[in-house]
Design a protein around this motif. Sequence first.
Motif, PDB file in Angstrom:
ATOM      1  N   ARG A  94       0.833  -1.189   0.000  1.00  0.00           N
ATOM      2  CA  ARG A  94       0.000   0.000   0.000  1.00  0.00           C
ATOM      3  C   ARG A  94       0.877   1.252   0.000  1.00  0.00           C
ATOM      4  O   ARG A  94       2.066   1.176   0.279  1.00  0.00           O
ATOM      5  N   SER A 147      -9.194   5.995   3.488  1.00  0.00           N
ATOM      6  CA  SER A 147      -9.499   5.135   4.617  1.00  0.00           C
ATOM      7  C   SER A 147      -8.787   3.793   4.437  1.00  0.00           C
ATOM      8  O   SER A 147      -8.225   3.502   3.367  1.00  0.00           O
ATOM      9  N   ASP A 148      -8.843   2.967   5.460  1.00  0.00           N
ATOM     10  CA  ASP A 148      -8.254   1.632   5.342  1.00  0.00           C
ATOM     11  C   ASP A 148      -8.944   0.847   4.240  1.00  0.00           C
ATOM     12  O   ASP A 148      -8.292   0.100   3.492  1.00  0.00           O
ATOM     13  N   ASP A 149     -10.244   1.009   4.095  1.00  0.00           N
ATOM     14  CA  ASP A 149     -10.972   0.323   3.030  1.00  0.00           C
ATOM     15  C   ASP A 149     -10.523   0.808   1.659  1.00  0.00           C
ATOM     16  O   ASP A 149     -10.412   0.016   0.709  1.00  0.00           O
ATOM     17  N   HIS A 191      -7.545   2.001   0.876  1.00  0.00           N
ATOM     18  CA  HIS A 191      -6.231   1.399   0.639  1.00  0.00           C
ATOM     19  C   HIS A 191      -6.374  -0.060   0.224  1.00  0.00           C
ATOM     20  O   HIS A 191      -5.630  -0.540  -0.651  1.00  0.00           O
ATOM     21  N   GLU A 225      -4.697  -1.542  -3.111  1.00  0.00           N
ATOM     22  CA  GLU A 225      -3.426  -2.201  -2.814  1.00  0.00           C
ATOM     23  C   GLU A 225      -2.981  -3.089  -3.965  1.00  0.00           C
ATOM     24  O   GLU A 225      -3.794  -3.594  -4.755  1.00  0.00           O
TER      25      GLU A 225
END
Length: 381
Positions: A226, A262-264, A266, A270
Motif C-alpha cells: 500500500r 481510509s483503510d478500506d 487502501h 493495494e
Amino acid sequence: MADDDTSPRRAAATAMAAAAQQWLDTLSAEQRSVAVGAVPTDGDDDAERRRWFYTPTDHGGLTMHEQSPTQQRGAMRLVASGLSMAGYVTVATVMGLENVLDRIEGFVARFDRERGRDPGLYYLRVFGDPAGPTWGWRFGGHHVSLNNLVVDGELVSTTPCFLGADPATSPLLGGIVNRPLARVEDLGRELVRSLPRDLYDRAVLLDKAPSDLVTVNRTTVAEGDRVLPLAAIWRHERFPDDGEQAKLQAASDRIDEVADYSDDDHAVLEYTLAPKGIAGRDLGGEQREVLRALLGTYFDRVPEGVSPSPTYDDAALDAVHFAWAGPTDPGAPHYYRLQGPNLLIEWDNTQRDANHAHSVWRDPAADFGLDVLAAHRARHH
C-alpha cells in the motif's frame, strides 16, 4: 540471452561499458571510492544497488556537484547510453525543473542539505567493473531513477525506471506549456474516458486518487503493498535537523489528509498479484492502440531495440490490465496502473493540486535483473 554480438542489447551494453570506463578513468581515487559499488549479485551483499528513491534524498553515488565539467559530461554520456533521445531529453528537463520548483517554493526548501531543490544533486554509481562479466549502474536524484544491469556483455535489465515532474505543468514564453510527461498522463486519461459504461465501472476502482504510487520505492513489490507516507521514503529515517524533520512530517501529513484514504480505500487499491481493472482483450481496436501508445511512453524511454514495444503483439496486449483511481477530468488528482506478465506500471498526479507527477515502469519478477543474476550464479558456481 542472445548470442548475436550485434544484437541491440549487446550494442547498448558495449556503449554503456565504454561510457562508464571513460567516466571512471577521469575520477580521482577519492571520487572512485564513492562512485564505485560492489559487483551485482542476487544476494544480500547487493542490497545497496537495489535501493532506489525518487525523493530529493541521497540516492548513493557521486553527485554532479562533486565532479568537474569534464566529468559531468562523462556522467551524462553514460546516462545517455541507457536512454532514447526522447528519454534523455525528458531526464534532462526533469533535472532542470529543480530550479523551477525552487522558485515556486520561494527558494527556501532545505531538507537535510544546503539546498533542497538542487539540479546538482543527481547521483551516479557504477557497480562492479565495466570490463567484467557482471556490472551495472544507477543514476538518480529527485524524480529520476535509472537502474541498468549488464551480464555477459548484454543489457539484461532497465527496471525500475522512474521519471517524475514537479511542476508537471509550467509556463513557457509565448503561452506555451512545459509538460515533460504530458503524453504519459493524457493517454491514460484518453483511454479511461473512451470506455463504455460497463468497462468504465470495472476500470475505475475508486473515485479519489491515492497520495502517491501504491508500491512507492520498494525494492520488491509484494501482495498487499500500500501507499507509504512521504516521510517514509527517504534514505535515512530522520533528518539531523529536528526543525527540517518536523517540516517534512507536516508536509507528509498534509498530503495524506488531502488524499483522505481510509483503510478500506487502501484495500481496494493495494497491489495484488492478480491484476485489477480491465484487460486489453476487453478493448476495441482504437482503445487498444491508445493502450499500445501509453505503454510506449514507458518502454520507449530506453534505446531503440532495447525497448520491449515491438514484442507487444496482440496476445501480449490482451494480458495487460488497466485500472484507474480518481476523477477523469483534466486537472483533477488521479492515478492509473498497468499490470500484466512481467509488467507493473504506475502513474499518479495528485500532490500540489495535481501538478506533481510520478511514473514508474517495473518488472516485479525481474527488477534489477535478479532473475538473470540467479541463473548466472547457478551456471558459474
